[in-house]
Design a protein around this motif. Structure first.
Motif, PDB file in Angstrom:
ATOM      1  N   ALA A 117       0.828  -1.211   0.000  1.00  0.00           N
ATOM      2  CA  ALA A 117       0.000   0.000   0.000  1.00  0.00           C
ATOM      3  C   ALA A 117       0.858   1.254   0.000  1.00  0.00           C
ATOM      4  O   ALA A 117       0.538   2.227  -0.689  1.00  0.00           O
ATOM      5  N   LYS A 118       1.932   1.253   0.767  1.00  0.00           N
ATOM      6  CA  LYS A 118       2.811   2.423   0.821  1.00  0.00           C
ATOM      7  C   LYS A 118       3.346   2.748  -0.569  1.00  0.00           C
ATOM      8  O   LYS A 118       3.353   3.903  -0.992  1.00  0.00           O
ATOM      9  N   ARG A 139       6.410   3.412  10.692  1.00  0.00           N
ATOM     10  CA  ARG A 139       5.823   4.082  11.860  1.00  0.00           C
ATOM     11  C   ARG A 139       4.309   3.939  11.877  1.00  0.00           C
ATOM     12  O   ARG A 139       3.707   3.826  12.933  1.00  0.00           O
ATOM     13  N   VAL A 140       3.698   3.992  10.700  1.00  0.00           N
ATOM     14  CA  VAL A 140       2.237   3.914  10.623  1.00  0.00           C
ATOM     15  C   VAL A 140       1.740   2.548  11.085  1.00  0.00           C
ATOM     16  O   VAL A 140       0.802   2.459  11.886  1.00  0.00           O
ATOM     17  N   ALA A 141       2.336   1.485  10.591  1.00  0.00           N
ATOM     18  CA  ALA A 141       1.848   0.135  10.894  1.00  0.00           C
ATOM     19  C   ALA A 141       1.840  -0.175  12.397  1.00  0.00           C
ATOM     20  O   ALA A 141       0.848  -0.705  12.900  1.00  0.00           O
ATOM     21  N   PRO A 142       2.901   0.135  13.142  1.00  0.00           N
ATOM     22  CA  PRO A 142       2.846  -0.147  14.583  1.00  0.00           C
ATOM     23  C   PRO A 142       1.746   0.639  15.318  1.00  0.00           C
ATOM     24  O   PRO A 142       1.100   0.109  16.214  1.00  0.00           O
ATOM     25  N   VAL A 143       1.534   1.890  14.916  1.00  0.00           N
ATOM     26  CA  VAL A 143       0.462   2.663  15.553  1.00  0.00           C
ATOM     27  C   VAL A 143      -0.883   2.036  15.209  1.00  0.00           C
ATOM     28  O   VAL A 143      -1.766   1.907  16.068  1.00  0.00           O
ATOM     29  N   ASP A 144      -1.045   1.611  13.967  1.00  0.00           N
ATOM     30  CA  ASP A 144      -2.268   0.919  13.564  1.00  0.00           C
ATOM     31  C   ASP A 144      -2.486  -0.329  14.417  1.00  0.00           C
ATOM     32  O   ASP A 144      -3.617  -0.667  14.760  1.00  0.00           O
ATOM     33  N   LYS A 145      -1.407  -0.988  14.785  1.00  0.00           N
ATOM     34  CA  LYS A 145      -1.517  -2.210  15.588  1.00  0.00           C
ATOM     35  C   LYS A 145      -1.844  -1.929  17.049  1.00  0.00           C
ATOM     36  O   LYS A 145      -2.003  -2.854  17.841  1.00  0.00           O
ATOM     37  N   GLY A 191       5.719  -0.405  22.825  1.00  0.00           N
ATOM     38  CA  GLY A 191       6.491  -0.636  21.599  1.00  0.00           C
ATOM     39  C   GLY A 191       5.972   0.187  20.434  1.00  0.00           C
ATOM     40  O   GLY A 191       6.763   0.765  19.680  1.00  0.00           O
ATOM     41  N   ALA A 192       4.659   0.254  20.277  1.00  0.00           N
ATOM     42  CA  ALA A 192       4.089   1.045  19.181  1.00  0.00           C
ATOM     43  C   ALA A 192       4.448   2.514  19.321  1.00  0.00           C
ATOM     44  O   ALA A 192       4.816   3.178  18.340  1.00  0.00           O
ATOM     45  N   VAL A 193       4.381   3.028  20.539  1.00  0.00           N
ATOM     46  CA  VAL A 193       4.727   4.433  20.778  1.00  0.00           C
ATOM     47  C   VAL A 193       6.211   4.667  20.485  1.00  0.00           C
ATOM     48  O   VAL A 193       6.581   5.655  19.844  1.00  0.00           O
TER      49      VAL A 193
END
Length: 145
Positions: A26-27, A99-105, A137-139
């Motif tokens: 997607a990216k 960075r986006v994917a971990p926040v999404d998780k 971890g996401a942060v």
């Protein structure tokens, strides 16, 4: 072998792997495309893939066999999925996939909280420690110095 293929851990790991590929593909895909249009195209592909899976497995069921309560929650899930995808593609358009994917998780954290509050599920202390570690971890991954 049959129990490994029918158990949830394998399918959850496959889901995670495909979700990771989703972020990478997607990216690259939204680089020169409007993120809402990209979400629309993705949705059509998923609709076709789901139809193909129903056809291959023979798992079609009559819509009349689905209870009104199930219809309501399946439809609400669809709206939530659509909103999530639109937000996700917009975030990928604007930010780094790493960075986006971990926040999404962080959805993992929210699912745990919502499951306890709304579904009455119970998590042990080690489970909660894991949830806190996921959030932390996401942060940390999203943090930009």
């Amino acid at each position: 072998m049959k129990t490994m293929l029918s158990g949830w851990p394998l399918w959850a790991l496959l889901s995670a792997g495909f979700a990771a590929l989703t972020a990478i593909f997607a990216k690259v895909g939204v680089e020169n495309v409007n993120s809402d249009f990209a979400t629309f195209v993705r949705t059509i592909v998923i609709l076709l893939a789901a139809a193909l899976m129903l056809w291959i497995t023979g798992n079609w069921q009559q819509p009349s066999s689905v209870s009104p309560r199930s219809w309501l929650f399946i439809i609400l899930s669809g709206f939530a999925t659509g909103a999530s995808w639109i937000c996700y593609f917009r975030a990928l358009k604007l930010g780094d996939a790493a960075r986006v994917a971990p926040v999404d998780k962080l959805s993992v954290v929210l699912v745990a909280v919502f499951a306890v509050v709304f579904l009455g599920e119970r998590l042990s202390v080690p489970n909660w420690i894991g949830i806190v570690m996921i959030a932390t971890g996401a942060v940390l991954v999203a943090y930009r110095s």
